[in-house]
Design an enzyme around this catalytic site. Structure first.
Site, PDB file in Angstrom:
ATOM      1  N   GLU A 225      38.047  36.754  42.159  1.00 16.30           N
ATOM      2  CA  GLU A 225      37.458  38.102  42.142  1.00 16.30           C
ATOM      3  C   GLU A 225      36.528  38.131  40.948  1.00 16.30           C
ATOM      4  O   GLU A 225      36.980  38.266  39.812  1.00 16.30           O
ATOM      5  CB  GLU A 225      38.561  39.168  41.999  1.00 16.30           C
ATOM      6  CG  GLU A 225      39.517  39.250  43.178  1.00 16.30           C
ATOM      7  CD  GLU A 225      38.946  40.005  44.375  1.00 16.30           C
ATOM      8  OE1 GLU A 225      37.751  40.382  44.340  1.00 16.30           O
ATOM      9  OE2 GLU A 225      39.691  40.213  45.340  1.00 16.30           O
ATOM     10  N   CYS A 259      33.638  46.162  37.217  1.00 20.14           N
ATOM     11  CA  CYS A 259      32.975  45.169  38.083  1.00 20.14           C
ATOM     12  C   CYS A 259      32.095  45.844  39.132  1.00 20.14           C
ATOM     13  O   CYS A 259      31.084  45.284  39.528  1.00 20.14           O
ATOM     14  CB  CYS A 259      34.002  44.265  38.738  1.00 20.14           C
ATOM     15  SG  CYS A 259      35.243  45.144  39.700  1.00 20.14           S
TER      16      CYS A 259
HETATM   17  P1  NAD Z   1      36.154  36.238  31.547  1.00 20.37           P
HETATM   18  O1  NAD Z   1      35.782  35.452  32.754  1.00 20.37           O
HETATM   19  O2  NAD Z   1      35.451  35.955  30.292  1.00 20.37           O
HETATM   20  O3  NAD Z   1      37.733  36.055  31.241  1.00 20.37           O
HETATM   21  C1  NAD Z   1      38.704  36.320  32.234  1.00 20.37           C
HETATM   22  C2  NAD Z   1      39.957  35.543  31.908  1.00 20.37           C
HETATM   23  O4  NAD Z   1      39.695  34.136  32.020  1.00 20.37           O
HETATM   24  C3  NAD Z   1      40.497  35.753  30.499  1.00 20.37           C
HETATM   25  O5  NAD Z   1      41.893  35.827  30.569  1.00 20.37           O
HETATM   26  C4  NAD Z   1      40.043  34.492  29.769  1.00 20.37           C
HETATM   27  O6  NAD Z   1      40.832  34.139  28.660  1.00 20.37           O
HETATM   28  C5  NAD Z   1      40.189  33.453  30.869  1.00 20.37           C
HETATM   29  N1  NAD Z   1      39.376  32.242  30.697  1.00 20.37           N
HETATM   30  C6  NAD Z   1      38.240  32.083  29.974  1.00 20.37           C
HETATM   31  N2  NAD Z   1      37.772  30.809  30.112  1.00 20.37           N
HETATM   32  C7  NAD Z   1      38.639  30.174  30.942  1.00 20.37           C
HETATM   33  C8  NAD Z   1      38.697  28.854  31.493  1.00 20.37           C
HETATM   34  N3  NAD Z   1      37.767  27.953  31.222  1.00 20.37           N
HETATM   35  N4  NAD Z   1      39.715  28.543  32.330  1.00 20.37           N
HETATM   36  C9  NAD Z   1      40.660  29.458  32.640  1.00 20.37           C
HETATM   37  N5  NAD Z   1      40.659  30.710  32.146  1.00 20.37           N
HETATM   38  C10 NAD Z   1      39.664  31.069  31.312  1.00 20.37           C
HETATM   39  O7  NAD Z   1      35.999  37.764  31.973  1.00 20.37           O
HETATM   40  P2  NAD Z   1      36.241  39.072  31.100  1.00 20.37           P
HETATM   41  O8  NAD Z   1      35.170  39.194  30.080  1.00 20.37           O
HETATM   42  O9  NAD Z   1      37.664  39.128  30.673  1.00 20.37           O
HETATM   43  O10 NAD Z   1      36.067  40.217  32.228  1.00 20.37           O
HETATM   44  C11 NAD Z   1      34.832  40.730  32.625  1.00 20.37           C
HETATM   45  C12 NAD Z   1      34.367  40.091  33.920  1.00 20.37           C
HETATM   46  O11 NAD Z   1      35.354  40.259  34.938  1.00 20.37           O
HETATM   47  C13 NAD Z   1      33.115  40.755  34.467  1.00 20.37           C
HETATM   48  O12 NAD Z   1      32.241  39.766  34.990  1.00 20.37           O
HETATM   49  C14 NAD Z   1      33.645  41.641  35.583  1.00 20.37           C
HETATM   50  O13 NAD Z   1      32.697  41.986  36.572  1.00 20.37           O
HETATM   51  C15 NAD Z   1      34.748  40.784  36.124  1.00 20.37           C
HETATM   52  N6  NAD Z   1      35.716  41.572  36.892  1.00 20.37           N
HETATM   53  C16 NAD Z   1      35.748  41.415  38.246  1.00 20.37           C
HETATM   54  C17 NAD Z   1      36.623  42.190  39.003  1.00 20.37           C
HETATM   55  C18 NAD Z   1      36.708  42.059  40.502  1.00 20.37           C
HETATM   56  O14 NAD Z   1      37.630  42.599  41.079  1.00 20.37           O
HETATM   57  N7  NAD Z   1      35.796  41.383  41.164  1.00 20.37           N
HETATM   58  C19 NAD Z   1      37.458  43.106  38.367  1.00 20.37           C
HETATM   59  C20 NAD Z   1      37.399  43.227  36.980  1.00 20.37           C
HETATM   60  C21 NAD Z   1      36.521  42.456  36.245  1.00 20.37           C
END
Ligand code: NAD
Length: 449
Positions: A225, A259
Site C-alpha cells: 500500500e 496518502c
Molecule cells: P516510509 O516508506 O519511509 O517508511 C514506512 C516504513 O518502512 C517505516 O516503518 C520504515 O522504518 C520502514 N522502512 C524504511 N526503509 C525500509 C527498508 N529498506 N526495508 C523495510 N522497511 C523499511 O514511509 P513513511 O514516511 O513512514 O510514510 C509515508 C508514506 O506512506 C507516504 O508515501 C504515504 O503516501 C504512504 N502511505 C500509504 C498509504 C496507503 O494506504 N496506500 C497509507 C499511509 C501512508
C-alpha cells in the site's frame, strides 16, 4: 550494548520517550517465536480466532483517551483527529476481524471442489507514521485471522504508540503470536530478509521498491500500500462551493500527510477564478499549532526532512512562475501554514511528486482532455476525484486510479478494498478479496468413493 530509539514531539522537538532498537538476533528470535506460536493458533477454528481478536481489541476501549493523547504527542495531529483515529481502530478492528473471518471460510465450488484458505506462516507488517494505529491494524488483523503469526515493525517516528497498542492486544492474544520490533529502515530490511512468508507494507513507493527487490529471492508474498499523488478535476458545471470545500479539506487533512490527500487540482478556466478565491478564503480559516491548542486543525510536520521537502516544492513552484494566493515558502520551523498555489505547471515538483503537506496546488485547463491527460501523467494511481455534472462519470471512467470519487472523496462505504493502481501498490487489504491476500488458497477436489 543496547541502542535506543528516541521519539520526539514534532511540535517542539522535545524527546517524549524511547524504545530499545531490536538487534538482528532479537529480530530472528521474534520471527522464530511467532512461527511457534502460530502452530497452536492455526488449530483454532476461524470463528475462535475472530473472538480472540475481538476480545483483544476490547482492551483498547477503556484506554482510548490515554492512547489518543500519546498519538497526538508523538505524531502531532490534534487531539480531535487522534481520538477519531482511535475510534476508527477500536471499532474497525473487530469489524475487520469478523469480515476476514467470513471471507476466509472454506467455500464449495460445484459438487466436488472446495476452496480453503490456509495460513502462510509469519507475516511481517511494516507501517508508516501518519496513521500509526489505523495503518498497522489494517494489516495485523487479517494476517492474524488467517492463522498467521505477525512480526510488526512500526515507523521509527511513532514507536511509543505502537508499543502501547501491541501491549494491550497482547493482554489477550496467545503469547508470542504478535511480536513487535523497533528501529528504522535497517531493522525493516532485516525483517524482510528474515524467515517470514509474507510482507504486508504500507509506506512510500521508494521503500516499497526496495522491499520488493529483497523479497524476490524467496518470492515472498507482498501486500504493498504505497504513496499517492492524487489529482482532482473540477469541471465547468461543478458545484464550486462543494468542490472548494473538498479541495481544502482534502489537501489539509492530517497537515496534508495523508496518502489520499488531494495533491494537484485541475480546474476549468471558466470557473477558475471563483474557485481559486473561494479555496484561498476557506484555507485562510485553518489554524496551525500543537495538538492541544484550541481550534487547531493543522499540526506540525512530522520531521525536519519532510518540512524541507514541502518548502522545497513550494519554492520550486515560486521559481517557475506560480502565483501564491496564501502562504508560500517562507515558513516557520516545524509547521507549514496553509498554502494555496495557482498556475501549477507540469514541470513543477508539486505536480510531479507526492508533497505530503498542507498545500493546495491548482492549475487551469481549457480542454477536459488535457486535464485528464495531466491527471493520469503520474506513476502513482492511488486515488482521483472529479467534481462536475452529468459528464463527471465519463471523466471518472478515464482516470487511472484504484479509488475514484465522483463529487466526493475516495474510499467506498461498507467492506470496500483499499486499493492502489499503477505504482501506488498491489495486493491490497480490506474487503473479502483483500483479506484473502493474507492466506494460501488451496483447491481441494475429490470424487465420491
Ligand atoms: P516510509 O516508506 O519511509 O517508511 C514506512 C516504513 O518502512 C517505516 O516503518 C520504515 O522504518 C520502514 N522502512 C524504511 N526503509 C525500509 C527498508 N529498506 N526495508 C523495510 N522497511 C523499511 O514511509 P513513511 O514516511 O513512514 O510514510 C509515508 C508514506 O506512506 C507516504 O508515501 C504515504 O503516501 C504512504 N502511505 C500509504 C498509504 C496507503 O494506504 N496506500 C497509507 C499511509 C501512508
Amino acid at each position: 550494548m543496547t541502542t535506543y530509539l528516541t521519539s520526539y514531539d514534532p511540535s517542539n522537538g522535545e524527546p517524549i520517550g524511547s524504545v530499545p532498537v531490536s538487534t538482528g538476533e532479537q529480530i530472528t528470535e521474534a520471527i522464530v517465536a511467532a512461527h511457534s506460536a502460530a502452530i497452536a493458533w492455526q488449530r483454532l477454528k476461524i470463528d475462535e480466532r475472530v473472538k480472540v481478536l475481538e476480545s483483544s481489541y476490547a482492551k483498547l476501549l477503556p484506554e482510548t483517551d490515554r492512547l489518543a493523547e500519546l498519538l497526538s504527542r508523538e505524531m502531532g495531529k490534534d487531539i480531535r483527529r487522534a481520538t477519531g483515529e482511535l475510534g476508527w481502530v477500536v471499532h474497525g478492528g473487530p469489524h475487520s476481524a469478523q469480515s476476514a473471518g467470513e471471507a476466509l471460510q472454506s467455500r464449495k465450488l460445484g459438487d466436488c471442489t472446495r476452496l480453503e484458505y490456509h495460513p502462510l506462516g509469519v507475516v511481517a507488517v511494516i507501517s508508516p507514521w501518519n496513521y500509526p494505529l489505523a495503518m498497522a491494524g489494517n494489516l495485523i488483523v487479517p494476517a492474524l485471522v488467517a492463522g498467521n503469526g505477525v512480526v510488526f515493525k512500526p515507523s521509527e517516528e511513532t514507536p511509543l504508540i505502537a508499543r502501547e497498542f501491541v501491549a494491550l492486544l497482547n493482554q489477550v492474544l496467545p503469547p508470542n503470536l504478535l511480536q513487535i520490533i523497533h528501529g528504522d529502515g535497517e531493522q525493516g530490511k532485516a525483517l524482510v530478509e528474515g524467515n517470514v512468508n509474507m510482507i504486508a507494507f504500507t509506506g512510500s513507493q521508494a521503500v516499497g521498491r526496495e522491499i520488493m527487490a529483497r523479497a524476490a529471492s524467496r518470492l515472498k508474498r507482498l501486500v504493498m500500500e504505497l504513496g499517492g499523488n492524487d489529482p482532482m478535476i473540477v469541471m465547468r458545471d461543478a458545484d464550486i462551493e462543494r468542490a472548494a470545500r473538498f479541495a481544502v479539506a482534502s489537501s489539509f487533512e492530517n497537515a496534508g500527510q495523508m496518502c489520499i490527500s488531494t495533491e494537484r487540482i485541475y480546474v476549468d478556466e471558466t470557473i477558475a477564478e471563483r474557485f481559486e478565491n473561494r479555496v484561498a478564503e476557506l484555507a485562510a480559516s485553518y489554524r496551525v499549532g500543537p495538538w492541544n491548542m484550541a481550534g487547531v486543525n493543522i499540526g506540525p510536520i512530522i520531521n525536519a526532512e519532510q518540512h524541507r521537502k514541502i518548502v522545497g516544492h513550494i519554492r520550486d513552484a515560486e521559481a517557475k512562475g506560480a502565483r501564491v494566493l496564501l502562504g508560500g515558502s517562507e515558513q516557520p520551523q516545524r509547521y507549514i501554514h496553509p498554502t494555496v498555489i495557482c498556475d501549477m505547471t507540469p514541470d513543477m515538483l508539486l505536480e510531479q511528486e507526492e508533497t505530503f503537506g498542507p498545500v493546495v496546488a491548482i492549475s487551469r485547463y481549457a480542454d477536459i482532455g488535457e486535464a485528464i491527460q495531466r491527471a493520469n501523467a503520474s506513476d502513482y494511481g492511488l486515488g482521483a476525484v472529479v467534481f462536475g455534472g452529468t459528464e463527471a462519470e465519463a471523466v471518472a471512467d478515464r482516470l487511472e486510479a484504484g479509488m475514484i470519487g465522483i463529487n466526493q472523496g475516495v474510499g467506498g462505504s461498507g467492506d470496500a478494498p483499499w486499493v492502489g493502481a499503477k505504482q501506488s501498490g498491489f495486493g491490497f487489504h480490506g474487503s473479502p478479496d483483500g483479506h484473502r491476500q493474507f492466506a494460501q488458497v488451496r483447491v481441494v477436489s475429490c470424487s465420491s468413493a
